[in-house]
Scaffold this active site. Structure first.
Site, PDB file in Angstrom:
ATOM      1  N   LYS A 119      -8.498  -6.692 -22.871  1.00  0.00           N
ATOM      2  CA  LYS A 119      -8.258  -5.256 -23.077  1.00  0.00           C
ATOM      3  C   LYS A 119      -6.830  -4.975 -23.513  1.00  0.00           C
ATOM      4  O   LYS A 119      -6.579  -4.060 -24.284  1.00  0.00           O
ATOM      5  CB  LYS A 119      -8.590  -4.461 -21.810  1.00  0.00           C
ATOM      6  CG  LYS A 119     -10.081  -4.372 -21.568  1.00  0.00           C
ATOM      7  CD  LYS A 119     -10.450  -3.157 -20.763  1.00  0.00           C
ATOM      8  CE  LYS A 119     -11.960  -3.002 -20.717  1.00  0.00           C
ATOM      9  NZ  LYS A 119     -12.410  -2.098 -19.685  1.00  0.00           N
ATOM     10  N   LYS A 202     -19.789 -10.374 -25.985  1.00  0.00           N
ATOM     11  CA  LYS A 202     -20.538  -9.623 -24.971  1.00  0.00           C
ATOM     12  C   LYS A 202     -20.987  -8.265 -25.520  1.00  0.00           C
ATOM     13  O   LYS A 202     -20.231  -7.629 -26.264  1.00  0.00           O
ATOM     14  CB  LYS A 202     -19.574  -9.440 -23.791  1.00  0.00           C
ATOM     15  CG  LYS A 202     -20.126  -8.815 -22.572  1.00  0.00           C
ATOM     16  CD  LYS A 202     -19.058  -8.747 -21.490  1.00  0.00           C
ATOM     17  CE  LYS A 202     -18.184  -7.523 -21.671  1.00  0.00           C
ATOM     18  NZ  LYS A 202     -17.450  -7.129 -20.467  1.00  0.00           N
ATOM     19  N   LYS A 205     -19.557  -1.498 -24.195  1.00  0.00           N
ATOM     20  CA  LYS A 205     -19.427  -0.074 -24.520  1.00  0.00           C
ATOM     21  C   LYS A 205     -18.324   0.145 -25.541  1.00  0.00           C
ATOM     22  O   LYS A 205     -18.314   1.125 -26.258  1.00  0.00           O
ATOM     23  CB  LYS A 205     -19.042   0.714 -23.269  1.00  0.00           C
ATOM     24  CG  LYS A 205     -20.079   0.775 -22.204  1.00  0.00           C
ATOM     25  CD  LYS A 205     -19.505   1.454 -20.958  1.00  0.00           C
ATOM     26  CE  LYS A 205     -20.387   1.244 -19.758  1.00  0.00           C
ATOM     27  NZ  LYS A 205     -19.802   1.665 -18.504  1.00  0.00           N
TER      28      LYS A 205
END
Ligand code: TYM
Length: 339
Positions: A119, A202, A205
């Site tokens: 992130k 993966k 969202k």
């Protein structure tokens, strides 16, 4: 009695990965804990809005997403009469325990968290403190309820391991057994659902491509189209699981089918092995639509009248608060804080 705790962030819509990797198991543990764990269990499921703000959120959207995620839990099978559904920011004990635990968590351990590295990207120096400390808040979410089992997808394994270490550090430092080391519950065929566009990534969202994921609110048409366009290869489905090795797109679709049907990949291949994707994809789409349609429908109904969700959350928050306060007070006493 066991205590089950798990949470999701109210960021965007839930997708198939959230459903198969987590929510489906939440419902299983709620309804069949005695069979699965050998003991009855009390279940708590949270909407973690304080985690969501580790990336910027529009306030009105955050509030809306919090209700939507709660509605998705109920629509997906969490029964508010059996399980406690709560909102993290309504339980102040999470944040206070997080601070107490942060003082005994090494930065080096947080630096090794792969989710932080993903992130924060290349510029970790500019990442917020909240993003860095995210796993400590997650540990507080779990430890404040003395949860014994935490049903999550495979991507949360490292965070769970850290939660166990934090509990152990606290217990050792204060010579106590107050905090409980939680067991991860990562079960079922689809604990790691991958992107439909790139089977090495993966399903997430935050992927900018809508085509990469099936949202729990997608209509039948959209699901069919997304599956039709999903990554595969020119080979037909193999007869055996070993034949999926190195074929990430193919493996992902077989895995999703297995997760939706509640069977193993071997079972999927014994039915479809040797068939082409032109035959398999429509079957997969049909299964996804029949599984998700009733959930989507129920979610829409629940969101029509906000008062029902709000009542569920008010009751859940009161229950969760009472439980969390007990642990927090124990921890405060152990650490020598003013009463
Ligand atoms: P979140 O909101 O990102 O994801 C919610 C749950 O969905 C699972 N999941 C997946 N499972 C399989 N395949 C995928 N592609 C996939 N993507 C997501 C996640 O593993 C998770 O179980 N840190 C947590 C939220 C959290 C939490 C907690 C969880 C905060 N506090 C305490 C358990 C206990 C998270 O990122 O969830």
């Amino acid at each position: 009695m066991k205590r089950i705790l798990s949470c999701m962030q109210p960021t965007n819509n839930l997708h198939l990965g959230n459903y198969l990797g987590a929510l489906k198991n939440w419902v299983l543990l709620q309804d069949q804990a005695a069979d699965v764990l050998g003991e009855e269990a009390e279940c708590l499921y949270g909407v973690v809005d304080l985690h969501a703000i580790t990336v910027p959120q529009e306030p009105a959207e955050l509030l809306k997403a919090t209700r939507e995620i709660a509605a998705a839990y109920i629509a997906g099978g969490v029964d508010p009469d059996k399980s406690t559904i709560f909102v993290q920011s309504a339980i102040p004990a999470h944040s206070e325990l997080m601070w107490l635990l942060a003082t005994m968590t090494q930065m080096g351990k947080l630096e090794r968290m792969t989710q932080f590295k993903d992130k924060a990207g290349k510029n970790a120096e500019r990442a917020g403190l909240g993003l860095f400390a995210y796993p400590v808040l997650m540990a507080a979410d779990i430890l404040v309820y003395k949860a014994t089992h935490v049903p999550v997808g495979d991507d949360q394994k490292q965070h769970l391991e850290l939660s166990r270490e934090i509990a152990s550090t606290f217990n050792t430092r204060f010579d106590t057994e107050t905090l409980v080391q939680p067991e991860p519950y990562i079960m079922g065929a689809a604990t790691r659902v991958m992107s439909l566009q790139d089977g090495s990534k993966k399903m997430s969202k935050s992927d900018p491509s809508e085509k990469s994921r099936i949202n729990m609110t997608d209509d039948a048409d959209t699901i069919v189209k997304k599956i039709k366009k999903a990554q595969t290869d020119p080979e037909p489905l193999p007869e055996r699981v070993e034949g999926l090795e190195g074929r990430v797109g193919a493996d992902n679709l077989v895995n999703i089918y297995a997760g939706l049907a509640g069977i193993s990949k071997e079972d999927v291949l014994s039915e479809y092995g040797g068939q082409g994707w032109g035959q398999f994809k429509p079957k997969l789409a049909e299964l996804a639509v029949t599984t998700l349609a009733p959930i989507t429908e129920r979610m829409a109904q629940l969101l029509e009248d906000q008062s029902e969700i709000d009542a569920v959350l008010a009751k859940g928050n009161a229950k969760a608060n009472a439980l969390a306060e007990v642990t927090l007070q124990e921890v405060r006493d152990i650490m020598g804080f003013w009463k």
